[in-house]
Design an enzyme around this catalytic site. Structure first.
Site, PDB file in Angstrom:
ATOM      1  N   ASN A 146       0.573 -16.986   4.484  1.00 24.34           N
ATOM      2  CA  ASN A 146      -0.856 -17.234   4.716  1.00 24.34           C
ATOM      3  C   ASN A 146      -1.780 -15.766   4.418  1.00 24.34           C
ATOM      4  O   ASN A 146      -1.617 -14.961   5.315  1.00 24.34           O
ATOM      5  CB  ASN A 146      -1.194 -17.667   6.216  1.00 24.34           C
ATOM      6  CG  ASN A 146      -2.688 -17.980   6.186  1.00 24.34           C
ATOM      7  OD1 ASN A 146      -3.519 -17.590   5.486  1.00 24.34           O
ATOM      8  ND2 ASN A 146      -2.937 -19.035   6.953  1.00 24.34           N
ATOM      9  N   ASP A 147      -1.839 -15.406   3.295  1.00 23.81           N
ATOM     10  CA  ASP A 147      -2.618 -14.201   2.701  1.00 23.81           C
ATOM     11  C   ASP A 147      -3.629 -13.789   3.854  1.00 23.81           C
ATOM     12  O   ASP A 147      -3.961 -12.410   3.982  1.00 23.81           O
ATOM     13  CB  ASP A 147      -3.121 -14.261   1.355  1.00 23.81           C
ATOM     14  CG  ASP A 147      -1.898 -13.912   0.347  1.00 23.81           C
ATOM     15  OD1 ASP A 147      -1.277 -12.991   0.696  1.00 23.81           O
ATOM     16  OD2 ASP A 147      -1.795 -14.758  -0.578  1.00 23.81           O
ATOM     17  N   CYS A 148      -4.318 -14.663   4.376  1.00 24.21           N
ATOM     18  CA  CYS A 148      -5.505 -14.305   5.262  1.00 24.21           C
ATOM     19  C   CYS A 148      -5.198 -14.341   6.717  1.00 24.21           C
ATOM     20  O   CYS A 148      -6.025 -13.946   7.415  1.00 24.21           O
ATOM     21  CB  CYS A 148      -6.344 -15.553   4.959  1.00 24.21           C
ATOM     22  SG  CYS A 148      -6.622 -15.510   3.178  1.00 24.21           S
ATOM     23  N   ASN A 196      -4.199 -11.760   8.892  1.00 24.57           N
ATOM     24  CA  ASN A 196      -4.104 -10.174   8.562  1.00 24.57           C
ATOM     25  C   ASN A 196      -4.202  -9.640  10.168  1.00 24.57           C
ATOM     26  O   ASN A 196      -5.117  -9.291  10.634  1.00 24.57           O
ATOM     27  CB  ASN A 196      -5.165  -9.757   7.867  1.00 24.57           C
ATOM     28  CG  ASN A 196      -5.496 -10.303   6.572  1.00 24.57           C
ATOM     29  OD1 ASN A 196      -6.362 -11.200   6.303  1.00 24.57           O
ATOM     30  ND2 ASN A 196      -4.301 -10.532   5.397  1.00 24.57           N
ATOM     31  N   GLN A 218      -6.301  -7.620   2.146  1.00 29.89           N
ATOM     32  CA  GLN A 218      -4.984  -7.386   1.908  1.00 29.89           C
ATOM     33  C   GLN A 218      -4.692  -6.220   1.564  1.00 29.89           C
ATOM     34  O   GLN A 218      -3.465  -5.749   1.865  1.00 29.89           O
ATOM     35  CB  GLN A 218      -4.770  -8.415   0.494  1.00 29.89           C
ATOM     36  CG  GLN A 218      -4.682  -9.720   0.704  1.00 29.89           C
ATOM     37  CD  GLN A 218      -5.637 -10.580   0.942  1.00 29.89           C
ATOM     38  OE1 GLN A 218      -6.726 -10.231   0.348  1.00 29.89           O
ATOM     39  NE2 GLN A 218      -5.833 -11.630   1.859  1.00 29.89           N
TER      40      GLN A 218
END
Ligand code: BGC
Ligand code: NOJ
Length: 819
Positions: free
Chosen positions: A487-489, A491, A504
């Site tokens: 899940n790139d999001c 963070n 990112q």
């Protein structure tokens, strides 16, 4: 509820019969170096290899209307000045009998107006860097027709980003040549480029244009070009501003007569030292390109190109073919899902209606997961892809998050630190070896970070992938998440307060302990795969040590990643839990339920079933399974981009389809074929065809996202085509529901079917042999296959022993075992 077309399963085409689809419904042209996207009304653009750096034609994203720029044709009736486009756009207006047939690597668009039928085939021949538009115009009137046919493209000045922004330079540099009716676009050829584009026509020309403003006329758009309206081309030569290409062909058709006109749009390169003819001039040397142009202006060559392309796709798709009780399963597995997987292989995430072609490079985790969906069709190319990706790995085992397809080197702007990335490489290599048996790939010497001299065997890369995780464990013994995991999001180390900053790439705060349960599951799965590979090479001690590492990780997940009724998602920077009943929002996430069960965690103690029941209770919707619940209602600086999206969209509780196949596979692992198929059909685009006006994206390919239940537009899809959903859906359906699964020692037949299926048949080419498989399932049972009849001989279990190359093997399987 509306449908805008239908599947022609026999022809492997989707036939659109209404041009005003909810969104442009696109297809892809090209399979090797030259590519294009094409919408159902002929919008789109073309490029050579790199959608940003070698863009041939211009396209205006996010325009109104949405789809501006394309491969346009206009017809004008000389008797009364009536003008229309046989692809409906850009002129619009009335068009009878409109149809667009999107096929495998080609598109045909046509319609009829005032007794004139026109249909255009758009195709890129294999082995060439050009596209063909073959137009057939037929006069169905009882009287002769005098028509003008105009073509039109707008050239892009190569670098699509610069083209869209650098007008102070670009308005002065455009250059063209016109010779023998062929339009050559040669901006920057005078200096460092040795490539140019050309646009040719098979017919004699009544005129041409290469200046956009001359063709369109001042203050007009593509819907009303002045040259077309007046029936006169300007024979204009572009100097700067916006070069375009337009041919004008006059057609005089007797009643019933058909004429074919072929247009060829292409990309060509000259040797750097032989760019000009005569040498010393500024005129393109056309000796290499002319024969190519002449060849493809011939209609017999067009027909041959189409035949070659069909043969190519038949070869790829024959690898796997199924006949099941569900037409939606069949047409996705047999045609469209496989096709979409090849498109993700070719395009990664670069060019679609939602990816502008100037954004991302090839993702490390995207490419390695995409491979799961195409490895059986193009094993040699999959092998090359593995070696390319592995060469962007760092000596630490970490990975560049993205690399550039033209240079194949890592992308410094994005960097690394997405701590799941390296583990996907292990899954990709395992899938490749299971498919091909080519365990020798592990000995291939591959550099780190493309550094000459750093070459070491691929299996060393895989070991470092796992070590990368083990070297970065947090206080609970779970993997540190780094910038983000799948899940790139999510963070957790980012803490961004500045508008517009990238979640990112912004510098991460040091000193936190953010851990990912998801990576814990992924590591457990990957360590099992690497252990199996080590076993195949006789390294049993090493295999055992990876199994130990996997067991330890699974124990950490059980101890600190289990929340009571589901797997937790993560621990944040400060060590606070995420994805727990303790949380107010984001209490349960889908990813760890899928990945932990895939890794086998919870299969022996009932937790898998409990977690999957929680998914059904909290996350499943009629349109698919949402990413988490409850959605985040406000921005959480400690969570990052995930909470930046309005509730129900993208990573904030959208139906992020990529994760749904993990749950589907997990359901098969606990023997629940009913739920597995049910979940599948909720996102299967063909099964959603009936609700096209709600789904809005193409009904023949998966979309990355469908708006979740918190969204006002629940059920609306976005980001179709270029998504990891393609590979994982094909894997989930073909390898887990239907159970036809490559393994190291042969092909398995291990279906987990819904209770009301009585079986299915399948053809699978595997390591050079053809398997014809029949599975019979007594109605109302959900058991497993306990033995096979292979060419009539009984084999215990579900593994078909490998057959010699060229053999055809008949396999009968009966579902008779316990679930
Ligand atoms: C998107 C993600 C994507 C990420 C990295 C985010 O804005 O929502 O889906 O993976 O950017 O490009
Ligand atoms: C899209 C990205 O391409 C993929 O790598 C990522 O896993 C998903 N978004 C989820 O964030």
């Amino acid at each position: 509820m509306t449908r805008f077309g239908h599947f022609d399963d026999q022809a492997r085409e989707y036939v659109i019969s209404q041009p005003d689809t909810p969104l442009p419904w696109i297809n892809y042209l090209g399979s090797e170096d030259y590519f294009g996207i094409i919408s159902n009304t002929a919008g789109g653009y073309s490029f050579y290899r790199d959608a940003r750096l070698r863009r041939l034609t211009r396209y205006r994203y996010n325009n109104a209307p949405l789809d501006v720029g394309g491969r346009y044709l206009y017809l004008r009736d000389r008797a009364n000045g009536e003008v229309w486009s046989p692809s409906w756009q850009p002129v619009g207006g009335e068009l009878a009998d409109y149809r667009c047939r999107h096929g495998l690597g080609y598109t045909v668009i046509g319609g009829r107006r005032a007794g004139i039928e026109a249909e255009t085939l758009y195709v890129v021949p294999l082995g060439e860097t050009l596209e063909i538009w073959r137009t057939r115009v037929t006069n169905h009137r009882s009287t002769p027709a005098e028509l003008s046919l105009f073509s039109a493209v707008e050239f892009c000045l190569w670098d699509a980003w610069d083209d869209a922004t650098n007008f102070q330079r670009n308005y002065s540099i455009g250059e063209v040549e016109v010779e023998d009716g062929v339009i050559y676009h040669k901006t920057e050829y005078r200096e460092r480029r040795n490539h140019f584009a050309y646009f040719a026509c098979s017919a004699e020309l009544a005129g041409f244009d290469t200046r956009r403003d001359a063709f369109l006329g001042p203050h007009r758009g593509w819907d009303r070009p002045l040259a077309v309206e007046s029936g006169r081309s300007g024979d204009s030569i572009a100097h700067g501003w916006a070069p375009c290409g337009s041919h004008h062909v006059e057609l005089a058709l007797r009643p019933g007569e058909t004429r074919e006109v072929v247009f060829v749009l292409g990309y060509a390169e000259n040797p750097v030292e032989a760019k000009f003819d005569p040498p010393g001039s500024q005129t393109i040397d056309k000796r290499l390109v002319r024969p190519v142009i002449d060849r493809y202006r011939r209609t017999d060559e067009v027909d041959a190109a189409v035949r070659r392309l069909r043969h190519y796709w038949d070869g790829l798709l024959d690898t796997l073919h199924v006949t099941t009780p569900s037409e939606h399963v069949d047409r996705m597995v047999n045609t469209w899902n496989a096709y979409q997987c090849m498109v993700t292989f070719n395009l990664s995430r670069s060019a679609s209606l939602f990816e502008s072609g100037i954004g991302r490079g090839m993702g490390f985790r995207d490419s390695t997961q995409d491979l799961l969906g195409f490895v059986h069709m193009v094993p040699e190319r999959a092998r090359a892809r593995i070696l390319d990706v592995a060469a962007t790995q760092f000596p630490t085992g970490g990975a560049y998050h993205q690399y550039q397809p033209l240079t194949k080197t890592g992308n410094d702007a994005i960097g690394s630190g997405f701590n799941d990335d390296p583990l996907w490489l292990v899954l990709a290599v395992a899938a490749y070896v299971k498919e091909t048996g080519d365990v020798d790939i592990l000995d291939e010497r591959v550099p780190y970070d493309n550094e000459p001299g750093s070459e070491s065997p691929l299996d060393d890369h895989l070991r470092r992938s796992l070590r990368y995780t083990l070297d970065r464990l947090g206080p609970h013994g779970l993997p540190l998440i780094g910038r983000a995991d799948w899940n790139d999001c999510l963070n957790l180390n980012c803490f961004s307060e500045t508008p517009g900053e990238s979640f990112q790439t912004t510098e991460n705060r040091e000193g936190g302990v953010a851990e990912s349960v998801f990576i814990g599951g992924l590591f457990t799965l990957a360590s099992g795969e690497l252990a199996a590979l080590a076993d195949r090479r006789g390294r049993h001690d090493e295999a055992e040590s990876w199994r130990d590492a996997g067991r330890e990780m699974a124990a950490a997940v059980r101890a600190h990643g289990w929340d009571g009724a589901w797997f937790r998602r993560a621990y944040d920077y400060a060590g606070e839990v995420i994805g727990s009943a303790e949380n107010e929002e984001g209490r349960i996430f889908v990813e760890p339920q899928g990945m932990c069960v895939l890794a086998g965690i919870g299969l022996d103690d009932g937790r898998a079933e409990v977690a999957l029941s929680s998914v059904a209770a909290h996350l499943a919707t009629p349109h698919g399974i949402v990413l988490q619940q409850p959605a985040y209602g406000r921005y959480h600086v400690e969570l990052g981009e995930i909470s930046s999206y309005p509730p129900g969209y993208k990573e904030n509780a959208g139906i992020f389809c990529h994760t749904n196949p993990w749950i589907i596979i997990a359901e098969t692992l606990v023997g629940n074929g009913d739920r597995a198929l049910d979940y599948h059909l909720r996102i299967n685009p063909s099964a959603r065809e009936e609700i096209s006006d709600q789904h809005r994206c193409e009904p023949y390919v998966y979309a990355q996202m469908i708006a979740g239940k918190d969204a006002p537009t629940h059920g609306e899809a976005k980001n179709s085509w270029l998504t990891g959903t393609a590979a994982w859906s094909l894997v989930a359906v073909s390898q887990w529901i239907l159970g036809i699964r490559p393994d190291h020692d042969g092909l398995r037949v291990d279906p987990c079917l819904p209770a009301d299926w009585e079986g299915f048949t399948a053809g699978r080419r595997f390591r050079g042999a053809d398997y014809r498989i029949t599975v019979r399932a007594p109605r109302g049972t959900q058991g497993r296959v306990s033995h096979l009849l292979v060419d009539g001989r009984r084999v215990e279990g579900n593994l078909i022993p490998p057959a010699p190359q060229g053999a055809t093997v008949t396999v009968d399987a009966v579902i008779d075992g316990s679930p």
